[in-house]
Motif scaffolding. Structure first.
Motif, PDB file in Angstrom:
ATOM      1  N   ALA A  28       0.878  -6.578   0.116  1.00 20.55           N
ATOM      2  CA  ALA A  28       1.145  -5.791   1.328  1.00 20.55           C
ATOM      3  C   ALA A  28       2.555  -5.208   1.296  1.00 20.55           C
ATOM      4  O   ALA A  28       2.770  -4.041   1.664  1.00 20.55           O
ATOM      5  CB  ALA A  28       0.944  -6.661   2.563  1.00 20.55           C
ATOM      6  N   MET A  29       3.521  -6.015   0.854  1.00 18.73           N
ATOM      7  CA  MET A  29       4.892  -5.517   0.751  1.00 18.73           C
ATOM      8  C   MET A  29       4.995  -4.414  -0.280  1.00 18.73           C
ATOM      9  O   MET A  29       5.709  -3.417  -0.088  1.00 18.73           O
ATOM     10  CB  MET A  29       5.845  -6.665   0.388  1.00 18.73           C
ATOM     11  N   ARG A  30       4.287  -4.560  -1.403  1.00 11.03           N
ATOM     12  CA  ARG A  30       4.327  -3.542  -2.453  1.00 11.03           C
ATOM     13  C   ARG A  30       3.775  -2.219  -1.945  1.00 11.03           C
ATOM     14  O   ARG A  30       4.334  -1.149  -2.203  1.00 11.03           O
ATOM     15  CB  ARG A  30       3.536  -4.049  -3.663  1.00 11.03           C
ATOM     16  N   ARG A  31       2.685  -2.280  -1.197  1.00  6.90           N
ATOM     17  CA  ARG A  31       2.109  -1.051  -0.652  1.00  6.90           C
ATOM     18  C   ARG A  31       3.073  -0.370   0.315  1.00  6.90           C
ATOM     19  O   ARG A  31       3.204   0.859   0.320  1.00  6.90           O
ATOM     20  CB  ARG A  31       0.789  -1.372   0.049  1.00  6.90           C
ATOM     21  N   ARG A  32       3.751  -1.174   1.121  1.00  7.44           N
ATOM     22  CA  ARG A  32       4.708  -0.604   2.061  1.00  7.44           C
ATOM     23  C   ARG A  32       5.870   0.059   1.318  1.00  7.44           C
ATOM     24  O   ARG A  32       6.311   1.155   1.686  1.00  7.44           O
ATOM     25  CB  ARG A  32       5.232  -1.688   3.003  1.00  7.44           C
ATOM     26  N   ASN A  33       6.355  -0.581   0.263  1.00  6.95           N
ATOM     27  CA  ASN A  33       7.456  -0.001  -0.509  1.00  6.95           C
ATOM     28  C   ASN A  33       7.038   1.305  -1.180  1.00  6.95           C
ATOM     29  O   ASN A  33       7.806   2.270  -1.207  1.00  6.95           O
ATOM     30  CB  ASN A  33       7.939  -0.993  -1.558  1.00  6.95           C
ATOM     31  N   VAL A  34       5.834   1.327  -1.736  1.00  6.92           N
ATOM     32  CA  VAL A  34       5.346   2.544  -2.388  1.00  6.92           C
ATOM     33  C   VAL A  34       5.179   3.664  -1.366  1.00  6.92           C
ATOM     34  O   VAL A  34       5.540   4.831  -1.624  1.00  6.92           O
ATOM     35  CB  VAL A  34       4.017   2.260  -3.114  1.00  6.92           C
TER      36      VAL A  34
END
Length: 324
Positions: A11-17
């Motif tokens: 979830a954090m990775r998607r937000r960063n992307v």
């Protein structure tokens, strides 16, 4: 190895992307708008051509040209074999075609940075970093830098830098044109004054700079996540960040304001606040720290320096006791 909450990390990775694409697209849209205001569709075409040329030049710069500015030297394998093994192992885990070369800066400041593309990357470390971190913390910092290399963040930030610089140039050009048009405007020879366009040109450099800083912070958050994927050790990375903040981050505050703090709004930082980075990192720790023990504080034996000095420091900042 500490168990990582994979669902939260995804979830954090998607937000960063999402933040990365949003900020990059916003910077390009701002540049396009400024070019259109000044010269219409032709201005947009010239902005695209100029941006492509600038990016090709920026991406083609050799890492060694950057490292000369820091008086960096290649680090021979026999000088720091532990560090060389760490970098090689992490590069293999990250799937890089070649392990980044380690270079050394004879500085007592604690710093590390990566330059170059993933096929010819270089990671620079200072003497202060090597001597000041434990083996576990050093591994976490190297994982963070290798994550930048694997994600080609150098190219991402080069794009942001070129876009921001061109936006500033167009803004300045627009105000020069406005200045020379003032007599005609005052004499009523101009039917309508584009107040919206003038306002956009006025705030464009500031907006572009803020988006560039926001993009940098988004890439730092993502590099933290990728580092945890490489090491599985959120405690080590959090410990390294806190130590760097405590030892290095307050030096300028002590110089300029001995009994206070220099206000540093989060919007104006290239890196996220350490407190927030640590909070996000530790939120991923789904289990106890099972690596605590002798290895958690182990250091390579050091004398005057564990690295042979390959050249004089750049200069000394008098009164601070630090070399840079």
């Amino acid at each position: 190895m500490t168990r990582i909450d994979d669902q939260l990390r995804t979830a954090m990775r998607r937000r960063n992307v999402f933040h990365t694409w949003l900020l990059a697209a916003g910077s390009i849209a701002l540049l396009t708008g400024c070019a259109y205001l000044i010269a219409g569709p032709v201005g947009v075409v010239w902005a695209v051509v100029g941006g492509a040329i600038s990016l090709s030049v920026a991406w083609g710069v050799s890492p060694k040209m950057v490292l000369r500015l820091y008086r960096a030297r290649p680090l021979p394998p026999h000088a720091f074999p532990e560090g060389q093994r760490v970098v090689a192992d992490l590069a293999d885990r990250a799937g890089l075609p070649h392990a980044p070369a380690l270079w050394y800066v004879p500085s007592r400041m604690m710093n590390a940075f990566a330059v170059g593309r993933n096929d010819e990357a270089v990671i620079c470390v200072t003497d202060g970093l090597i001597r000041g971190l434990t083996a576990r913390e050093f591994t976490a910092v190297m994982a963070h830098e290798i994550s930048h290399v694997a994600a080609d963040d150098v190219k991402v930030m080069a794009l942001a830098d070129v876009t921001n610089r061109m936006t500033g140039i167009l803004s300045m050009l627009g105000f020069f044109m406005l200045f020379f048009s003032l007599p005609a405007i005052l004499m009523g020879q101009v039917e309508s004054v584009p107040f919206f366009g003038i306002a956009l040109l006025l705030v464009a450099p500031t907006l572009g700079g803020l988006m560039q800083l926001g993009l940098s912070r988004a890439r730092e958050y993502d590099a933290d996540l990728s580092a945890l994927q490489l090491t599985g050790d959120p405690h080590g990375l959090a410990s390294a960040l806190v130590k760097l903040e405590r030892i290095q981050g307050r030096m300028w505050e002590a110089l300029a304001l001995p009994h206070g703090r220099i206000p540093n709004p989060s919007l104006l930082r290239t890196h996220p606040e350490t407190k927030e980075r640590v909070r996000r990192i530790m939120a991923l720790a789904g289990g106890p720290d099972d690596r605590a023990g002798p290895d958690a504080t182990a250091r390579p034996p050091v004398g005057r320096s564990i690295i042979p000095v390959t050249g004089p420091p750049r200069y000394r900042m008098r009164g601070l006791g630090h070399w840079y």
